[in-house]
Design an enzyme around this catalytic site. Structure first.
Site, short mmCIF file in Angstrom:
data_model
loop_
_atom_site.label_atom_id
_atom_site.label_comp_id
_atom_site.label_asym_id
_atom_site.label_seq_id
_atom_site.Cartn_x
_atom_site.Cartn_y
_atom_site.Cartn_z
N LYS A 209 0.95 -0.86 -0.47
CA LYS A 209 -0.04 -0.26 0.25
C LYS A 209 0.87 1.29 0.22
CE LYS A 209 -4.49 1.58 0.07
NZ LYS A 209 -5.19 1.04 -1.36
N SER A 415 -8.60 -0.01 -4.74
CA SER A 415 -9.17 0.02 -3.87
C SER A 415 -10.36 0.39 -3.16
CB SER A 415 -8.00 1.52 -3.13
OG SER A 415 -7.97 1.51 -2.16
#
Length: 630
Positions: A209, A415
């Site tokens: 991430k 996401s």
């Protein structure tokens, strides 16, 4: 009876007041009647010419030369677009759906003899949406309609479209180079922390991430580089394969030409147009006028048209297709809801996905008995977790009450963009779609050291140990940091847990492919987070089949979008009438209104700033966002 006589001074000021009052009323009346006449003329013009459509004659060349950004959905309102066009401007945005239906309609249109592509000024669009357009051009060519492409200077994205043509011509002084894909970003840690004294605290779950890495690192992390190169290589190899297929080239030769660009340029002494011809990327070198002359020879001459041949431009052809469609609401049909842009809380303007506004559109689809199925077209890098969850719940509600939901992923559905997609009955993606990035992060900047540099200090008292703990002008307490990380970890568990349930997997299986890692659409299908490869039309066909509406061509489609105001409905036709267009073009008021309503592009920093500032009373805001566009 007593009367009071005014003195000369009082009489002067009273008289002056009367003159000023008369002048004020006169000016107001002039303005009022002037506006009344203006709008009366505009209304008459709208009635006379507002419904005018271009006449499409036989043997017409459809010219697709957009000077616009390719989008899923307009980010400007109808009023702004009408003002812009009425004053001689161009549409700054072109909807993907309009390009696709124009190309598909041209296949069947007996009046369209050929298509001339000039895509040098077409901006935006990721590989997925461009591949949809390229496929539509290829279908048009396969139908027997001739497609000719011309360029003066193309980038490699634009060339993907031009390569589909029967013939590709480049200006002798033009340029075309294929260079590969890259993703470089600026990293601000030294500037923010060492130079300015701004401490950025990153809380995340997911090894890969990397969305907020630029604010805490000076360079990309090894994990970030590994993940990016993995999906980018997949997309690039597919791009080379598409070009090779369209141009009947060998992928290995094409790859070698790209990797040895300096040697190739040297071999032609810097003549990039000749290099493109030598590498068989184009079929010939011609100027714009020479291409126009070719169109005149092959088509129908028209000395009054630009280029001297019978033509219709894309905007006019779309208007021709739209004739008579206004206000038509089919009975049982497939509804399309577009989710494009960052996902934010509340009611968002066009170009962003609002948790409230997008949910409202899905509720409209739910409550409309004529909507038999829904296609959710997602082109979003994500955003706020709570807003994403609001939208996901509406998808689940539609399914629960018997209305199938099919997701069509655009360029990016990562996401939060994946969060709103995961509960669909079926997920379609282009092989080059960017998806995944299943991870959560939160960023909190603190400015205590920055303020100290200019002699500003923060002090005070609180009624409990952690009162004021989230004041950005104070240092972040490590124990508060632990609280934030715990909240972020809970968000990650929510994300992976919901994906596991929606996709019929275990949490451990999802975690293994999550960790914030980005995948191409093809890689996502291999890992079970995408169901099938396909574009918007494939998703529509699937939704229609689930609702038993028939095959392609047998069912109707309607886009559900924010309802324009009555004035927004009325004004576009009015402003584009002949009289209205002429008057508004000279109107300073119109220009001022246009400037005021012009949309502004969102920036990554603006998104982070909004996320940090607007917490709606919550001390921590979890974010599911992916800075993963090309």
């Amino acid at each position: 009876m007593n009367s009071t006589r005014r003195g000369p001074i009082a009489s002067f000021f009273v008289g002056l007041w009367d003159v000023m009052n008369f002048t004020r009323r006169l000016i107001v009346n002039f303005v009022f009647f002037g506006l009344l006449i203006l709008f009366s003329l505009l209304f008459i013009g709208a009635v006379i010419g507002g419904n005018a459509r271009p006449i499409l004659l036989p043997r017409t060349t459809l010219v697709i030369a957009p000077q616009a950004t390719l989008v899923e959905q307009y980010t400007s309102d109808p009023l702004s677009r009408a003002f812009n066009k009425s004053m001689g401007g161009r549409n700054e945005e072109l909807q993907l759906r309009d390009v696709l239906r124009a190309l598909d309609a041209a296949q069947r249109d007996k009046n369209i003899e050929r298509v001339l592509l000039h895509v040098d000024d077409l901006q935006g669009g990721g590989m997925a949406s461009l591949r949809e357009v390229a496929a539509a051009i290829a279908r048009l060519k396969a139908s027997g309609k001739q497609v000719v492409a011309f360029s003066e200077q193309m980038d490699q994205k634009q060339y993907l479209l031009a390569a589909q043509a029967n013939e590709v011509y480049l200006d002798p002084m033009g340029q075309l180079t294929l260079e590969g894909l890259a993703r470089y970003r600026q990293y601000f840690r030294e500037g923010l922390q060492d130079k300015l004294g701004v401490d950025v605290h990153l809380f995340k779950v997911g090894t890969y991430k990397s969305a907020a890495e630029p604010y805490v690192l000076d360079a990309a992390s090894p994990a970030s580089k590994e993940a990016d190169l993995f999906w980018m290589n997949d997309v690039w190899q597919r791009y080379l394969g598409d070009i090779a297929k369209a141009r009947k080239l060998d992928v290995a030769t094409l790859t070698n030409d790209v990797n040895n660009l300096p040697q190739g340029v040297a071999s032609v002494q810097g003549d990039l147009a000749q290099l493109a011809l030598n590498q068989h990327l184009v079929d010939g070198l011609k100027t714009r006028q020479q291409v126009w002359d070719l169109m005149r020879e092959r088509g129908e001459a028209d000395d009054d048209a630009t280029g001297g041949f019978r033509r219709i431009d894309l905007d006019d052809y779309i208007a021709h297709l739209d004739k008579g469609l206004e206000g038509v609401v089919p009975e049982k049909h497939v509804a399309v809801v577009v989710a494009e842009g960052e996902i934010t809380g509340g009611d968002a303007p066009p170009g962003k996905v609002g948790g409230d506004s997008a949910s409202e559109l899905l509720r409209q689809a739910h409550d409309d008995d004529n909507v038999a199925a829904v296609v959710l077209r997602v082109n979003s890098p994500g955003g706020e977790v709570f807003a994403s969850e609001q939208i996901r719940r509406e998808v689940e509600r539609l399914k629960k009450d018997g209305k199938p939901v099919v997701v069509s992923m655009g360029d990016v559905a990562a996401s939060g963009g994946y969060w709103i997609s995961m509960n669909a009955d079926r997920i379609y993606a282009d092989p080059s779609t960017i998806t995944g990035s299943i991870g959560i992060f939160g960023v909190i900047p603190t400015f205590s050291r920055a303020l100290e540099k200019i002699g500003v200090h923060t002090d005070g008292v609180g009624t409990s140990p952690y009162a004021g703990a989230f004041d950005l002008t104070r240092p972040l307490d490590p124990q508060v940091g632990t609280v934030i990380q715990t909240v972020i970890e809970k968000g990650y568990r929510d994300f992976t847990g919901r994906v596991a349930k929606a996709r019929g997997r275990t949490v451990e299986q999802i975690d293994a492919i999550a960790q914030g890692r980005v995948w191409s659409g093809a890689q996502g299908k291999e890992r079970g987070i995408v169901d099938a490869m396909g574009g918007l039309q494939d998703a529509l066909d699937d939704a229609a089949a689930r609702a038993k509406l028939g095959k392609r061509g047998e069912y109707d489609v309607r886009y559900i979008e924010k309802i324009p105001t009555p004035f927004e409905k009325f004004f576009p036709g009015l402003a584009q009438s002949r009289i209205g267009m002429g008057m508004l073009r000279e109107s300073d008021m119109a220009r001022a209104l246009l400037v005021k309503t012009a949309p502004q592009a969102a920036r990554d920093l603006q998104f982070l700033e909004a996320s940090a500032n607007d917490r709606r009373g919550a001390p921590v805001k979890a974010v599911a966002y992916c800075f993963c566009g090309l």
